[in-house]
Design a protein around this motif. Structure first.
Motif, PDB file in Angstrom:
ATOM      1  N   VAL A  14     -16.227  -4.649  46.719  1.00 52.86           N
ATOM      2  CA  VAL A  14     -15.689  -3.697  45.739  1.00 52.86           C
ATOM      3  C   VAL A  14     -15.834  -4.089  44.274  1.00 52.86           C
ATOM      4  N   VAL A  15     -16.078  -3.389  43.358  1.00 51.55           N
ATOM      5  CA  VAL A  15     -16.265  -3.512  41.849  1.00 51.55           C
ATOM      6  C   VAL A  15     -15.258  -2.307  41.117  1.00 51.55           C
ATOM      7  N   LEU A  16     -14.137  -2.929  40.618  1.00 51.37           N
ATOM      8  CA  LEU A  16     -13.261  -1.693  40.292  1.00 51.37           C
ATOM      9  C   LEU A  16     -13.242  -1.788  38.656  1.00 51.37           C
ATOM     10  N   LYS A  17     -13.306  -0.583  38.274  1.00 54.96           N
ATOM     11  CA  LYS A  17     -12.849  -0.389  36.898  1.00 54.96           C
ATOM     12  C   LYS A  17     -11.716   0.527  36.655  1.00 54.96           C
ATOM     13  N   PRO A  18     -10.583  -0.322  36.219  1.00 58.10           N
ATOM     14  CA  PRO A  18      -9.338   0.264  35.999  1.00 58.10           C
ATOM     15  C   PRO A  18      -9.193   0.936  34.669  1.00 58.10           C
ATOM     16  N   ASP A  19      -8.464   1.980  34.595  1.00 57.02           N
ATOM     17  CA  ASP A  19      -8.073   2.521  33.080  1.00 57.02           C
ATOM     18  C   ASP A  19      -7.593   1.691  32.258  1.00 57.02           C
ATOM     19  N   SER A  20      -8.329   1.748  30.856  1.00 55.60           N
ATOM     20  CA  SER A  20      -8.067   0.750  30.003  1.00 55.60           C
ATOM     21  C   SER A  20      -6.475   0.722  29.653  1.00 55.60           C
ATOM     22  N   GLN A  21      -5.813   1.833  29.510  1.00 57.63           N
ATOM     23  CA  GLN A  21      -4.466   1.771  29.466  1.00 57.63           C
ATOM     24  C   GLN A  21      -3.322   1.432  30.426  1.00 57.63           C
ATOM     25  N   THR A  22      -3.889   1.239  31.614  1.00 52.59           N
ATOM     26  CA  THR A  22      -3.142   0.503  32.763  1.00 52.59           C
ATOM     27  C   THR A  22      -4.015  -0.447  33.530  1.00 52.59           C
ATOM     28  N   PRO A  23      -4.426  -1.515  32.870  1.00 54.04           N
ATOM     29  CA  PRO A  23      -5.219  -2.518  33.741  1.00 54.04           C
ATOM     30  C   PRO A  23      -4.449  -3.564  34.237  1.00 54.04           C
ATOM     31  N   LEU A  24      -3.131  -3.810  33.813  1.00 53.81           N
ATOM     32  CA  LEU A  24      -2.337  -5.059  34.360  1.00 53.81           C
ATOM     33  C   LEU A  24      -2.106  -4.831  35.767  1.00 53.81           C
TER      34      LEU A  24
END
Length: 513
Positions: free
Chosen positions: A200-210
């Motif tokens: 997997v390569v994941l790109k989380p939303d930059s508002q909630t990456p933690l």
């Protein structure tokens, strides 16, 4: 401590002013808070620009993370591609063990993980911890499903042939997730991928990456090999990151949760490599209450469904249709319960509902309220901004007699607006409910099984929930129809989207003895 009065619905309540209170949670395991991306088993702190993660309740900066260059996506894809070569050969029991380890680690750290969700997303802590437990359940479920990916034996016409099928991992998967469920949206996708033998390569939303980075940390602790789970970070280059995932021939599947408009763009970008896709897109859920329904139960379920995450979920009731004979009674009961909400920062004690994610979200709610009232809707409970609490706080609004041509009936509000429209017959309300290009979730309330069954059959939605407003769990297929997307997450079907069916024919065999 200074206090300010806040009026929510009919009841005054009092809160310490969050603008004067620095709310930083205590973490029993501070290692869960990461300040770098995660590629090939290493924490990567790219030099250069950063982006800020803010607490939506206070506006305070809670983290600064690397705003990585697009090249990091290529590095992550390469790492995942190399890892796939060996990971796909691991036994299903080994993958099951790693998934079980990750479930156990999430469960052990549930309180801390919930604090992270609440801190970066704004939802109340109890709700955030509930999300974490729900998220962890996907690792448990797919730990059990990993050894149960079966093929079939086919009887061919040629007696000298033998034919069978097997499901094999599709390959490297690109995952793009939204902010509203920063933990669960990841696990619903990553768990079946890991179980099937995919990387997997994941790109989380930059508002909630933690939350995503905390999961990467725990995945490493759980024993997953380097390169199996990669998390890349960007705020300013999000479209470019998505384009890389879609265009790369080494990415064989993209799974996306978000708006229909963005989903269509990702589909177009993926066309050049004919990737396998899973799309969980916009919703416009109808919530239908017939006059013979248990109104108290319907109100309770409407509260849970409509105002979960302050209305910021894809399966929230967006359009409430209540039979005309009970509409006023239902509306009054609902308003009475909503007026009891305790709104404030999610990490503060006794809070039942937190802020919206940003000012743009509030603006859309206000636009829908104004449009509906100008077209004749009646205000049952006047909500509105709560500037005393912060820029992103909004008390829920309830409207009745909302006309069918109001924007809220054709657009997803994604906020705490409860818009109620009257109907007279089942045929009429089914027509209202299906008059949309979207079809994710829908809800039906009636004591009459004939009504429940026939209406549920007639609704054009991927999921129909009857006499309950909460239905999501790992064992249930989750997904939509029409422009709400395709593919299913969770259940025994969820792993299929991360496999391809291979047919093997063996010819020239002797006749059976």
């Amino acid at each position: 401590m200074l206090s300010i009065p806040v009026f929510v619905g009919f009841h005054p309540i009092t809160f310490p002013n969050p603008r004067m209170t620095s709310i930083r949670p205590h973490f029993d395991n501070p290692e869960l808070i990461r300040d770098a991306a995660f590629v090939n088993g290493e924490w990567v702190r790219s030099s250069g620009s950063t982006f800020e993660v803010t607490d939506p309740a206070t506006g305070q900066v809670i983290a600064k993370l690397p705003d990585q260059p697009v090249a990091v996506v290529d590095e992550a894809i390469e790492a995942a591609s190399n890892a796939f070569k060996s990971y796909r050969k691991t036994t299903t029991r080994q993958r099951s063990a790693w998934l079980r380890n990750l479930f156990n680690l999430m469960t052990e750290n549930a309180q801390d993980l919930g604090k992270i969700v609440s801190w970066e997303n704004g939802k109340p802590l109890a709700e955030a911890v509930g999300e974490v437990k729900y998220a962890a359940s996907y690792f448990e479920w797919f730990a059990e499903e990993a050894p149960r990916v079966y093929g079939t034996v086919i009887q061919p016409a040629n007696p000298s042939n033998r034919v069978f099928t097997e499901r094999v991992p599709v390959g490297v998967c690109g995952i793009v997730c939204p902010w509203n469920f920063p933990s669960a949206m990841i696990t619903r996708k990553a768990a079946p991928a890991f179980a099937a033998g995919c990387t997997v390569v994941l790109k989380p939303d930059s508002q909630t990456p933690l939350s995503a980075l905390a999961l990467a940390y725990l995945a490493q602790k759980a024993g997953f090999p380097p390169g199996v789970f990669n998390v890349v970070l960007s705020h300013t280059k999000t479209p470019e990151f998505g384009l890389k995932l879609c265009k790369s021939p080494k990415i064989r599947k993209v799974s996306f949760t978000g708006s229909t408009a963005v989903g269509k763009i990702l589909m177009q970008q993926s066309a050049s490599t004919l990737k396998k896709l899973s799309m969980e897109l916009g919703g416009n859920a109808p919530f239908i209450v017939f006059e013979d329904a248990d109104l108290d139960a319907a109100v309770a379920q409407a509260l849970a469904c409509k105002f979960r995450g302050m209305g910021q979920t894809c399966v929230c009731a967006n359009r409430l249709y209540v039979q005309r004979t009970v509409m006023d009674k239902f509306s009054a009961k609902l308003a009475n319960e909503v007026s009891k909400f305790v709104i404030g920062p999610g990490l503060q004690d006794n809070v039942t509902h937190g802020p919206l994610i940003n000012a743009k979200a509030i603006q859309k709610v206000e636009e829908h309220v104004q449009d509906a009232t100008e077209k004749g809707a009646k205000v049952v409970l006047a909500g509105g901004r709560l500037p005393e609490l912060g820029d992103n706080f909004y008390a829920p609004t309830i409207l009745s007699n909302v006309p069918s041509n109001a924007r809220v009936n054709s657009e997803e509000t994604f906020g705490p607006l409860c818009a109620i429209t009257a109907f007279d017959t089942a045929e009429e309300v089914v027509k209202y409910a299906n008059d949309t290009e979207l079809g994710l979730a829908s809800y039906v309330f009636s004591k009459n099984i004939d009504t429940v069954y026939t209406v549920a059959e007639a609704l054009e939605a991927g999921m129909v929930s009857c006499n309950t407003g909460l239905f999501s769990e790992a064992s249930i297929p989750f997904g939509g129809v029409k422009e709400s997307g395709f593919g299913r997450e969770g259940s025994l079907h969820g792993i299929e989207d991360y496999t391809v069916l291979k047919t093997i024919t063996i010819g020239g065999l002797p006749e059976r003895l």
